[in-house]
Design a protein around this motif. Structure first.
Motif, short mmCIF file in Angstrom:
data_model
loop_
_atom_site.label_atom_id
_atom_site.label_comp_id
_atom_site.label_asym_id
_atom_site.label_seq_id
_atom_site.Cartn_x
_atom_site.Cartn_y
_atom_site.Cartn_z
N HIS A 117 8.21 6.91 13.57
CA HIS A 117 7.27 6.16 12.72
C HIS A 117 6.58 7.15 11.79
O HIS A 117 5.80 8.00 12.23
CB HIS A 117 6.23 5.45 13.59
CG HIS A 117 5.20 4.70 12.79
ND1 HIS A 117 3.90 4.57 13.19
CD2 HIS A 117 5.29 4.06 11.59
CE1 HIS A 117 3.22 3.88 12.29
NE2 HIS A 117 4.05 3.56 11.32
N THR A 168 4.50 7.64 7.89
CA THR A 168 3.72 6.94 6.88
C THR A 168 3.27 7.96 5.85
O THR A 168 3.46 9.17 6.02
CB THR A 168 2.52 6.23 7.51
OG1 THR A 168 1.91 5.38 6.53
CG2 THR A 168 1.48 7.23 8.01
N TYR A 221 5.02 12.20 3.10
CA TYR A 221 5.60 11.25 4.05
C TYR A 221 5.79 12.00 5.36
O TYR A 221 6.66 12.86 5.49
CB TYR A 221 6.95 10.76 3.51
CG TYR A 221 7.59 9.66 4.31
CD1 TYR A 221 6.92 8.47 4.59
CD2 TYR A 221 8.91 9.79 4.75
CE1 TYR A 221 7.53 7.46 5.30
CE2 TYR A 221 9.53 8.77 5.46
CZ TYR A 221 8.84 7.61 5.73
OH TYR A 221 9.45 6.61 6.44
N THR A 258 3.35 9.90 12.05
CA THR A 258 1.98 9.49 12.31
C THR A 258 1.28 10.51 13.20
O THR A 258 1.91 11.32 13.89
CB THR A 258 1.96 8.12 13.01
OG1 THR A 258 2.84 8.15 14.13
CG2 THR A 258 2.43 7.03 12.06
N LEU A 286 9.65 0.36 7.23
CA LEU A 286 9.02 1.67 7.31
C LEU A 286 9.73 2.69 6.42
O LEU A 286 9.09 3.59 5.86
CB LEU A 286 9.02 2.16 8.76
CG LEU A 286 7.91 1.63 9.65
CD1 LEU A 286 8.00 2.25 11.04
CD2 LEU A 286 6.53 1.93 9.07
N PRO A 305 6.46 2.04 3.92
CA PRO A 305 5.68 2.09 5.16
C PRO A 305 4.27 1.55 5.03
O PRO A 305 3.66 1.17 6.04
CB PRO A 305 5.66 3.59 5.49
CG PRO A 305 5.91 4.28 4.18
CD PRO A 305 6.86 3.37 3.44
N GLU A 306 3.75 1.45 3.81
CA GLU A 306 2.39 0.96 3.64
C GLU A 306 2.29 -0.54 3.87
O GLU A 306 1.18 -1.09 3.91
CB GLU A 306 1.89 1.33 2.24
CG GLU A 306 1.72 2.85 2.09
CD GLU A 306 1.48 3.24 0.65
OE1 GLU A 306 2.17 2.70 -0.24
OE2 GLU A 306 0.61 4.10 0.42
N THR A 331 0.92 -2.27 9.34
CA THR A 331 -0.38 -1.86 9.87
C THR A 331 -0.42 -2.14 11.37
O THR A 331 -0.17 -3.27 11.81
CB THR A 331 -1.53 -2.62 9.19
OG1 THR A 331 -1.47 -2.42 7.78
CG2 THR A 331 -2.88 -2.13 9.73
#
Length: 225
Positions: free
Chosen positions: A82, A84, A100, A103, A154, A158-159, A162
């Motif tokens: 994952h 972001t 990028y 997380t 993603l 990716p934005e 949430t």
């Protein structure tokens, strides 16, 4: 990130008065008469589990997984991280740098049945463990039909994704559970919730409540529980 505590599901009475406005929702028993063009059902693959790794060690873990899968094709486990976008100042003169990156918590997904993933981690990464879905009291297992569109979003944007702090069951209050009929998320079930002035699909994702932007124009049907 940490897994969410599970609340008791809430009743969904007065359904007709709580359908989201501006959303194309059909009655479940009417779907065969509407001629809605649905996305073809994708072939079901193995489920996915996930673990947390310090984000600084994620690239090394990915390299080791790639090497393992290359050398053990019969017991390979697809790996997905994952990531972001993060934003920080370029320098003291101003400007913003967009990166990028994994997380902060280093959320890493592995594909396979839970027992196979547990065996793999025990033999190769004994300090790592699958995350427990507290709602079910066992390691989270995400169906491939949900994981595939999640990964697509993603990778491309990716934005749009949430991870919410509230448990999924909280969103049952005054909302009707819906099933997506069209688009890449066809088959996913959740609630259309207004978040930051935008109607988003909130669904259960391995113990998390996850919101996806940009799906409110799809076709939905009520989920009969």
């Amino acid at each position: 990130m940490t897994t969410q505590d599970c609340l008791e599901s809430l009743p969904t009475a007065d359904v007709d008065h709580r359908l989201p406005k501006g959303i194309h929702v059909t009655k479940a028993d009417e779907k065969s008469d509407l001629g809605i063009e649905r996305t073809p059902r994708r072939e079901e693959g193995l489920p996915w589990g996930y673990l947390f790794i310090h984000n600084m060690t994620v690239p090394a873990f990915e390299r080791r997984m790639k090497e393992y899968n290359k050398n053990h094709p019969d017991s390979a486990h697809a790996c997905f991280v994952h990531r972001t976008y993060t934003y920080k100042e370029k320098n003291e003169m101003g400007g913003v740098k967009k990166e990028y990156k994994p997380t902060i918590s280093g959320m890493v997904f592995l594909q396979g049945r839970t027992r196979d993933l547990q065996k793999f981690l025990k033999l190769n990464y004994s300090t790592y463990h699958l995350v427990i879905d507290k709602c079910k009291g066992k390691p989270a297992s995400i169906p491939d039909k949900i994981m595939q569109p999640f990964m697509m979003v993603l990778k491309d944007n990716p934005e749009r994704v949430t991870f919410l702090s509230d448990p999924f069951e909280k969103f049952a209050r005054n909302h009707v559970k819906l099933r997506v009929l069209t688009g890449i998320f066809a088959g996913c079930e959740g609630y259309i919730i207004r978040i930051d002035r935008d109607r988003q699909l909130v669904f259960d994702f391995g113990g998390y409540a996850v919101a996806i932007r940009g799906v409110h124009k799809e076709d939905f049907e009520e989920v009969k529980e």
